[in-house]
Design an enzyme around this catalytic site. Structure first.
Site, mmCIF file in Angstrom:
data_model
loop_
_atom_site.group_PDB
_atom_site.id
_atom_site.type_symbol
_atom_site.label_atom_id
_atom_site.label_comp_id
_atom_site.label_asym_id
_atom_site.label_seq_id
_atom_site.Cartn_x
_atom_site.Cartn_y
_atom_site.Cartn_z
ATOM 1 N N SER A 262 -24.732 -0.534 -4.107
ATOM 2 C CA SER A 262 -25.708 0.506 -3.820
ATOM 3 C C SER A 262 -25.689 0.954 -2.368
ATOM 4 O O SER A 262 -25.313 0.214 -1.470
ATOM 5 C CB SER A 262 -27.107 -0.005 -4.158
ATOM 6 N N LYS A 263 -26.124 2.160 -2.199
ATOM 7 C CA LYS A 263 -26.175 2.801 -0.889
ATOM 8 C C LYS A 263 -27.077 2.043 0.087
ATOM 9 O O LYS A 263 -26.840 2.039 1.281
ATOM 10 C CB LYS A 263 -26.685 4.231 -1.096
ATOM 11 N N ARG A 264 -28.117 1.425 -0.482
ATOM 12 C CA ARG A 264 -29.037 0.652 0.358
ATOM 13 C C ARG A 264 -28.304 -0.430 1.124
ATOM 14 O O ARG A 264 -28.578 -0.692 2.283
ATOM 15 C CB ARG A 264 -30.102 -0.054 -0.492
#
Length: 480
Positions: free
Chosen positions: A249-251
């Site tokens: 994920s981008k997080r």
RNA sequence: GGCCCUGUAGUCUAGCGGUUAGGACGUUGGCCUCUCACGCCGAAAGCUCGGGUUCAAGUCCCGACAGGGUCACCA
């Protein structure tokens, strides 16, 4: 074979990963590699991301044989341009009684869901209220213009079985499968319908996609059956993961292909690295080209587990490949991408006003290149008066996240960033001065730089995001 | 929570009944060397657990556990 990404943001490495396996398999067997844009969700569609997908895949060298921009015998290759086909096909299904119109409102469905959760029901899903509507009544209500969707009539008993060629037979009990919505009330098909209709229409024989799709495969199989079509072969690749094993994920990680491109990773190395995430040659070789992979490719050598996307190993591979080049080649590669005229000109324009000697340009511009910075010399500048480090970290993180939700700022141009940053300060009760200095230090590692928003735009979204992420981590690691 | 998938060192993987369980990243010791890096040599580190089947199990079967995915008018 096909890769069918949806244009909803920056091109994801997961998309590239799946594309690689589709590409390799297609090339191995002389099949066609098709690029189809799945843009049936009007709400999530973002302008420009289709072009970004082309760019990302081309940078990696994963050229497609058919697609929206190159044409082909099965076009159009954008689902938004194929609407009449879906309407025709769904009509057939309704006539055959395999699908039915459903007039239930969003409110009723939400309530139904809440009730089911409250009742601790183990299987959630549509209760089939509109299933038994008589064709006459349904027709009347549709004629009256009542909003409705079309659902697939999933059998109440029996089971649906398919073969995943990486895992073997997978079985699902039909009674646990919801009556899927096939056609939305906005006149667009859902993924399930569009995907099946298109794959059939385009002659897709092998579906290679991510494991996230495995639970919707029985729905697709049922759909093929409802249409009376033969289903393709399925292969579900394990999902790329973060370090903590959750879905990449981008997080937690840089997931945009452009991040890797813009920070100067070699495309062929990216490909080789991704190939190793799931594929192995069987001997101890792990450095190989795409052509070698094509020549060697065999499904029995693909593993089904979801691999962690290990930045360190990518880095090591890239370093080894840099070292393996002749200095001559290295020079060409560097000029072609990193020090290209197009990239350098705007940077020089910024430095020109602030530098006195030719030799000072390179050191002055250093923060426009490379990835993480050393914040040692400016660590104190990361402090903001009357705010705790945790608070600062949270704000920075929110800033980076909110940019993605802003249609203008997402494009990362200086004026858009400027407007967005001011608005952000207002919404969050920050002084412009405080946030701007913080960003400047985070992005450049210095307290003095060209105009903040020009700088950010020129550094690029991915580089900025990486550095902001670094600073957030740094602040969180501090106590207090 | 239901369903589905997966389970070899921290990570990516080889192994497809008999191996001192192999390679790579990372970690670590050393050599090289003005430093760093590279390079080279070495080390530590693994079969999730419990039952079976078998002369023999990381490899086959069952169960448990763990991780992940999925349960939308998103793909």
């Amino acid at each position: 074979m096909r890769i069918a990404p949806s244009p909803t943001g920056d091109p994801h490495v997961g998309t590239a990963y799946i594309a690689l396996f589709n590409y390799v398999f297609a090339r191995k067997h002389g099949g066609k590699f098709i690029l189809r844009i799945e843009d049936t969700d009007q709400e999530r569609y973002t302008a420009g991301s289709e072009a970004a997908i082309f760019e990302a895949l081309r940078w990696l060298g994963l050229e497609w044989d058919e697609g929206p921009d190159v044409g082909g015998p099965h076009g159009p290759y954008r689902q938004s341009e194929r609407l009449p086909l879906y309407r025709r096909e769904i009509q057939k299904l309704v006539e055959k009684g395999e699908a039915y119109p459903c007039f239930c409102t969003k409110e009723r469905l939400d309530q139904l869901r809440r009730d089911q959760i409250a009742a601790k029901q183990s299987t959630l899903g549509y209760d089939g209220q509109c299933r038994s509507l008589s064709p006459a009544e349904a027709a009347a209500r549709m004629a009256a213009g009542e909003a409705h969707v079309v659902r697939l009539r999933v059998p109440d008993d029996g089971e649906t079985v398919f073969v995943d060629h990486l895992r073997g037979e997978v079985r699902f009990e039909n009674r646990l499968i919801d009556d899927q919505v096939l056609f939305k009330s906005d006149g667009f098909p859902t993924y399930h319908l569009a995907n099946v209709v298109d794959d059939h229409d385009m002659g897709i024989t092998h579906v290679i996609r991510g494991e996230e799709w495995i639970t919707s495969t029985p729905k697709h199989v049922l759909l093929y059956k409802a249409f009376g079509w033969e289903a393709p072969e399925f292969f579900h690749l394990g999902l790329l993961r973060n370090e903590d094993k959750s879905k990449l994920s981008k997080r937690k990680n840089p997931v945009s292909v452009f991040h890797y491109r813009d920070l100067g990773y070699l495309p062929e190395t990216m490909l080789n690295f991704m190939a190793n995430l799931g594929y192995s040659m069987g001997d101890d070789r792990e450095r190989f080209t795409v052509d070698e992979m094509i020549a060697h490719f065999d499904w029995s050598r693909v593993s089904a587990g979801g691999p962690v996307f290990d930045q360190k190993k990518l880095e090591a591979f890239d370093g080894a490949d840099i070292r393996a080049m002749s200095v001559d080649t290295l020079y060409d590669r560097l000029m072609e991408r990193t020090l290209s005229r197009a990239r350098l000109l705007p940077l020089l324009a910024q430095a020109q006003e602030r530098v006195n000697r030719l030799d000072d340009f390179i050191p002055y511009l250093s923060f426009f290149f490379g990835g993480s910075l050393d914040y040692g010399p400016v660590i104190d500048k990361l402090k903001v008066k009357d705010r705790t480090p945790a608070e600062v970290a949270t704000t920075l993180e929110a800033f980076a996240q909110d940019i993605e939700r802003d249609a203008e700022a997402r494009a990362f141009t200086a004026p858009a960033l400027d407007a967005f940053a001011r608005g952000f300060c207002e919404r969050n009760g920050w002084k412009n001065k405080d946030l701007f200095m913080l960003l400047r230090v985070a992005v450049t590692g210095r307290t003095a730089s060209p105009s903040l928003f020009d700088t950010m735009a020129l550094c690029g979204k991915d580089r900025c995001r990486l550095r902001i992420r670094d600073v957030v981590a740094l602040l969180r690691a501090q106590k207090g």
